[in-house]
Design a protein around this motif. Structure first.
Motif, PDB file in Angstrom:
ATOM      1  N   GLN A   1       0.832  -1.315   0.031  1.00  0.00           N
ATOM      2  CA  GLN A   1      -0.148  -0.112  -0.105  1.00  0.00           C
ATOM      3  C   GLN A   1       0.727   1.243  -0.009  1.00  0.00           C
ATOM      4  OE1 GLN A   1      -3.052   2.162   3.106  1.00  0.00           O
ATOM      5  NE2 GLN A   1      -3.817   0.083   2.336  1.00  0.00           N
ATOM      6  N   VAL A   2       1.804   1.384   0.979  1.00  0.00           N
ATOM      7  CA  VAL A   2       2.451   2.660   0.936  1.00  0.00           C
ATOM      8  C   VAL A   2       3.286   2.764  -0.147  1.00  0.00           C
ATOM      9  CG1 VAL A   2       4.272   3.804   2.264  1.00  0.00           C
ATOM     10  CG2 VAL A   2       2.461   2.606   3.604  1.00  0.00           C
ATOM     11  N   ASP A   3       4.109   1.770  -0.759  1.00  0.00           N
ATOM     12  CA  ASP A   3       4.664   1.867  -1.878  1.00  0.00           C
ATOM     13  C   ASP A   3       3.964   2.633  -3.070  1.00  0.00           C
ATOM     14  OD1 ASP A   3       6.941   0.387  -0.717  1.00  0.00           O
ATOM     15  OD2 ASP A   3       5.952  -1.390  -1.104  1.00  0.00           O
ATOM     16  N   PHE A   4       2.737   2.015  -3.186  1.00  0.00           N
ATOM     17  CA  PHE A   4       1.907   2.515  -4.270  1.00  0.00           C
ATOM     18  C   PHE A   4       1.234   3.906  -4.112  1.00  0.00           C
ATOM     19  CE2 PHE A   4       2.484  -1.944  -5.951  1.00  0.00           C
ATOM     20  CZ  PHE A   4       2.784  -1.721  -7.180  1.00  0.00           C
ATOM     21  N   VAL A   5       0.944   4.018  -2.835  1.00  0.00           N
ATOM     22  CA  VAL A   5       0.406   5.331  -2.455  1.00  0.00           C
ATOM     23  C   VAL A   5       1.254   6.599  -2.651  1.00  0.00           C
ATOM     24  CG1 VAL A   5      -0.476   6.829  -0.552  1.00  0.00           C
ATOM     25  CG2 VAL A   5      -1.526   4.639  -0.834  1.00  0.00           C
ATOM     26  N   ARG A   6       2.362   6.230  -2.393  1.00  0.00           N
ATOM     27  CA  ARG A   6       3.421   7.355  -2.505  1.00  0.00           C
ATOM     28  C   ARG A   6       3.511   7.548  -3.952  1.00  0.00           C
ATOM     29  NH1 ARG A   6       7.825   5.913   2.278  1.00  0.00           N
ATOM     30  NH2 ARG A   6       6.600   6.808   3.986  1.00  0.00           N
ATOM     31  N   ALA A   7       3.918   6.723  -4.966  1.00  0.00           N
ATOM     32  CA  ALA A   7       4.028   6.558  -6.290  1.00  0.00           C
ATOM     33  C   ALA A   7       2.766   7.307  -6.968  1.00  0.00           C
ATOM     34  CB  ALA A   7       4.366   5.264  -6.656  1.00  0.00           C
ATOM     35  N   GLY A   8       1.552   6.814  -6.646  1.00  0.00           N
ATOM     36  CA  GLY A   8       0.492   7.536  -7.522  1.00  0.00           C
ATOM     37  C   GLY A   8       0.537   9.117  -7.123  1.00  0.00           C
ATOM     38  N   ALA A   9       0.821   9.406  -5.708  1.00  0.00           N
ATOM     39  CA  ALA A   9       0.408  10.854  -5.478  1.00  0.00           C
ATOM     40  C   ALA A   9       1.449  11.683  -5.868  1.00  0.00           C
ATOM     41  CB  ALA A   9       0.365  10.713  -3.884  1.00  0.00           C
ATOM     42  N   ARG A  10       2.620  11.017  -6.293  1.00  0.00           N
ATOM     43  CA  ARG A  10       3.735  11.744  -6.795  1.00  0.00           C
ATOM     44  C   ARG A  10       3.919  11.855  -8.368  1.00  0.00           C
ATOM     45  NH1 ARG A  10       8.507   9.928  -2.653  1.00  0.00           N
ATOM     46  NH2 ARG A  10       7.484  10.664  -0.832  1.00  0.00           N
ATOM     47  N   SER A  11       3.261  10.937  -8.955  1.00  0.00           N
ATOM     48  CA  SER A  11       3.227  10.757 -10.506  1.00  0.00           C
ATOM     49  C   SER A  11       2.540  11.731 -11.040  1.00  0.00           C
ATOM     50  CB  SER A  11       2.506   9.572 -10.726  1.00  0.00           C
ATOM     51  OG  SER A  11       2.257   9.492 -12.168  1.00  0.00           O
ATOM     52  N   PRO A  12       3.100  12.608 -11.983  1.00  0.00           N
ATOM     53  CA  PRO A  12       2.263  13.677 -12.612  1.00  0.00           C
ATOM     54  C   PRO A  12       1.257  13.099 -13.317  1.00  0.00           C
ATOM     55  CG  PRO A  12       4.871  13.477 -13.268  1.00  0.00           C
ATOM     56  CD  PRO A  12       4.784  12.309 -12.542  1.00  0.00           C
ATOM     57  N   GLY A  13       0.112  13.878 -13.171  1.00  0.00           N
ATOM     58  CA  GLY A  13      -1.173  13.517 -13.556  1.00  0.00           C
ATOM     59  C   GLY A  13      -2.000  12.387 -12.872  1.00  0.00           C
ATOM     60  N   GLY A  14      -1.000  11.789 -11.991  1.00  0.00           N
ATOM     61  CA  GLY A  14      -1.606  10.580 -11.040  1.00  0.00           C
ATOM     62  C   GLY A  14      -2.362  10.968  -9.988  1.00  0.00           C
ATOM     63  N   ARG A  15      -2.804   9.687  -9.490  1.00  0.00           N
ATOM     64  CA  ARG A  15      -3.667  10.044  -7.950  1.00  0.00           C
ATOM     65  C   ARG A  15      -3.604   8.610  -7.192  1.00  0.00           C
ATOM     66  NH1 ARG A  15      -6.625  14.682  -7.740  1.00  0.00           N
ATOM     67  NH2 ARG A  15      -6.442  14.512  -5.393  1.00  0.00           N
ATOM     68  N   ALA A  16      -3.894   8.422  -5.999  1.00  0.00           N
ATOM     69  CA  ALA A  16      -3.671   7.490  -5.077  1.00  0.00           C
ATOM     70  C   ALA A  16      -4.706   7.468  -4.387  1.00  0.00           C
ATOM     71  CB  ALA A  16      -2.544   7.666  -4.037  1.00  0.00           C
ATOM     72  N   LEU A  17      -5.561   6.257  -4.806  1.00  0.00           N
ATOM     73  CA  LEU A  17      -6.995   6.097  -4.061  1.00  0.00           C
ATOM     74  C   LEU A  17      -6.971   5.083  -2.756  1.00  0.00           C
ATOM     75  CD1 LEU A  17      -9.184   6.071  -7.303  1.00  0.00           C
ATOM     76  CD2 LEU A  17      -8.324   8.042  -6.112  1.00  0.00           C
ATOM     77  N   ILE A  18      -7.464   5.367  -1.901  1.00  0.00           N
ATOM     78  CA  ILE A  18      -7.836   4.429  -0.661  1.00  0.00           C
ATOM     79  C   ILE A  18      -9.391   4.205  -0.706  1.00  0.00           C
ATOM     80  CG2 ILE A  18      -7.659   3.756   1.542  1.00  0.00           C
ATOM     81  CD1 ILE A  18      -4.977   3.940   0.576  1.00  0.00           C
ATOM     82  N   ALA A  19      -9.900   3.105  -0.888  1.00  0.00           N
ATOM     83  CA  ALA A  19     -11.158   2.672  -0.981  1.00  0.00           C
ATOM     84  C   ALA A  19     -11.731   1.774   0.265  1.00  0.00           C
ATOM     85  CB  ALA A  19     -11.403   2.005  -2.119  1.00  0.00           C
ATOM     86  N   LEU A  20     -12.834   2.316   0.764  1.00  0.00           N
ATOM     87  CA  LEU A  20     -13.265   1.328   1.919  1.00  0.00           C
ATOM     88  C   LEU A  20     -14.775   1.737   2.011  1.00  0.00           C
ATOM     89  CD1 LEU A  20     -12.495   2.977   5.319  1.00  0.00           C
ATOM     90  CD2 LEU A  20     -12.190   4.163   3.338  1.00  0.00           C
ATOM     91  N   PRO A  21     -15.590   0.571   2.379  1.00  0.00           N
ATOM     92  CA  PRO A  21     -17.158   0.993   2.764  1.00  0.00           C
ATOM     93  C   PRO A  21     -17.161   1.856   3.895  1.00  0.00           C
ATOM     94  CG  PRO A  21     -16.796  -1.342   2.508  1.00  0.00           C
ATOM     95  CD  PRO A  21     -15.320  -0.642   2.715  1.00  0.00           C
ATOM     96  N   ALA A  22     -18.099   2.703   3.825  1.00  0.00           N
ATOM     97  CA  ALA A  22     -18.524   3.651   5.110  1.00  0.00           C
ATOM     98  C   ALA A  22     -18.590   2.969   6.252  1.00  0.00           C
ATOM     99  CB  ALA A  22     -19.437   4.729   4.887  1.00  0.00           C
ATOM    100  N   THR A  23     -19.216   1.936   6.397  1.00  0.00           N
ATOM    101  CA  THR A  23     -19.455   1.234   7.613  1.00  0.00           C
ATOM    102  C   THR A  23     -19.016  -0.325   7.757  1.00  0.00           C
ATOM    103  OG1 THR A  23     -21.632   0.669   6.910  1.00  0.00           O
ATOM    104  CG2 THR A  23     -21.492   2.725   7.921  1.00  0.00           C
TER     105      THR A  23
END
Length: 422
Positions: free
Chosen positions: A328-350
């Motif tokens: 998770q951390v490896d890819f969160v950092r990569a997606g957030a830093r990628s030009p044009g990229g995003r890092a999504l964390i998904a979860l149900p609300a409950t």
């Protein structure tokens, strides 16, 4: 000299010593025949330990005294062992397992691996799992390989017969993990995540209901690329539909990169001798320098809960260990830093039938991804973009995607954050 042994004649005492530390291939590359033999014979050898990153075979329940069991988390069937308090957890990122094997921080006396039949030059492909397999082989005194003629020959990582001490021949279906059937909540989460993936994006997703639901929503995209720690059957659909071409990737153009195939025979047939799929070690799939060369990288990972500052717990709920740090951390950092990229964390609300909010004032378990790394949190109620936002603004945005039943309670905490500023 390599010893060739039919599965029914395998005597592990010829290759294992008392107190040996074993590292096994994981996920659908799990060497089931070797693990079955270890369960039967391990107690007589004595004081053995086994490290496996994930397990889907159902063999490793923790009920046996044949060996001590450890992992990077309680992923797949390892949750059973965790509930029985028979799993030792080594907190670590996927990208660090290989280096820890190489420098002996994570001990490996014997490597258990599953491979495909060899090619004409005596090279066995690693088949369904690459990640840290070669690192384990390099570290091990002894390599025991389960050669399964039902495992596809995949391009990328391989193992020459000369590197194998014991070659165990088997013919059995490899482990399969069918695609999940998304619930309405899963589909709603995916619908909020999908707009972040545009034409030409490079995607990283795991396996599970939300990733499967998301992939089904990408049929109208063009020239998507894949660089992921794992891929499932959904990749086949997108390739056959002409959606995934990998044409715009700055590296590995035309090729889907992964470290693990986790799916069914459909995926395995697709990957067999397919040059458009390449298996790479975690030292490549999760490496910050490699990921830093990709633009428009969109990553999707999951969580158990998120607090109002954006801290993510993907490991433990109260006293129950349910997940792991993983990649998770490896890819969160990569997606957030990628030009044009995003890092999504998904979860149900409950959770727990709607009685527990997963957007919470305080985490009930450890921080897997720090609030300084988090980018976008997605639930069935929307997407909260947190990067660059103050703590007060983060709290407001997260409350907006929490379940309505819990928003008033969460707002009290948010009011205190607003008043203090932190």
């Amino acid at each position: 000299m390599t010893v060739i042994c039919p599965a029914g004649e395998l005597d592990l005492s010829r290759f294992l010593r008392r107190g040996d530390r074993i590292v096994a291939g994981q996920a659908c590359g799990e060497p089931s025949t070797l693990l079955e033999a270890l369960l039967e014979q391990g107690e007589k050898i004595g004081e053995l330990s086994l490290f496996i990153a994930t397990s889907f075979s159902g063999l490793l329940t923790g009920e046996s005294d044949a060996f001590a069991l450890s992992s990077m988390g309680a992923i797949g069937a390892l949750r059973t062992a965790a509930r029985a308090h028979r799993l030792r957890v080594v907190p670590c990122h996927v990208s660090r397992i290989g280096p820890m094997l190489e420098d002996r921080t994570l001990g490996c006396d014997v490597a258990f691996v599953q491979v495909s039949p060899a090619d004409g030059e005596g090279r066995h492909s690693l088949g369904l799992i690459s990640d840290h397999v070669r690192a384990a082989v390099h570290a091990a005194r002894t390599v025991v390989a389960e050669v399964n003629d039902r495992v596809p020959y995949t391009f990328g990582e391989s193992l020459h017969v000369s590197e194998i001490d014991c070659l165990v021949t088997v013919s059995r279906p490899p482990i399969q993990v069918p695609a999940a059937v998304p619930s309405p909540v899963d589909t709603a989460i995916a619908a909020h995540a999908a707009p972040y993936i545009g034409d030409g994006a490079v995607v990283q997703v795991g396996i599970g209901a939300v990733p499967d639901a998301l992939l089904r929503l990408l049929g109208d995209r063009t020239d998507l690329g894949v660089h992921s720690g794992m891929i499932g059957d959904g990749l086949v659909d997108l390739v056959e539909a002409g959606v995934v071409t990998n044409a715009r990737k700055e590296i590995d153009a035309g090729v889907s990169i992964t470290g693990a195939l986790i799916g069914t025979d459909r995926l395995y047939r697709f990957a067999d001798r397919n040059p458009a799929v390449r298996m790479r070690a975690a030292a490549y799939t999760h490496d910050a320098a490699v990921l830093g060369r990709l633009t428009n990288l969109v990553t999707l990972n999951s969580a158990l809960e998120v607090d109002l500052s954006g801290q993510v717990n993907a490991e433990q709920s109260g006293s129950s260990y349910l997940g792991g740090t993983g990649g998770q951390v490896d890819f969160v950092r990569a997606g957030a830093r990628s030009p044009g990229g995003r890092a999504l964390i998904a979860l149900p609300a409950t959770a727990k039938g709607g009685t527990l909010s997963r957007i919470t004032a305080a985490l009930s378990g450890p921080v897997t991804t720090a609030r300084t790394d988090v980018d976008v949190i997605v639930t069935e109620f929307g997407a909260a973009e947190l990067r660059g936002r103050t703590l007060a603004e983060r709290a407001r945005r997260l409350i907006e995607i929490a379940h309505p039943d819990f928003r008033e309670t969460l707002s009290r905490t948010a009011h205190e954050i607003e008043r203090r500023g932190y």
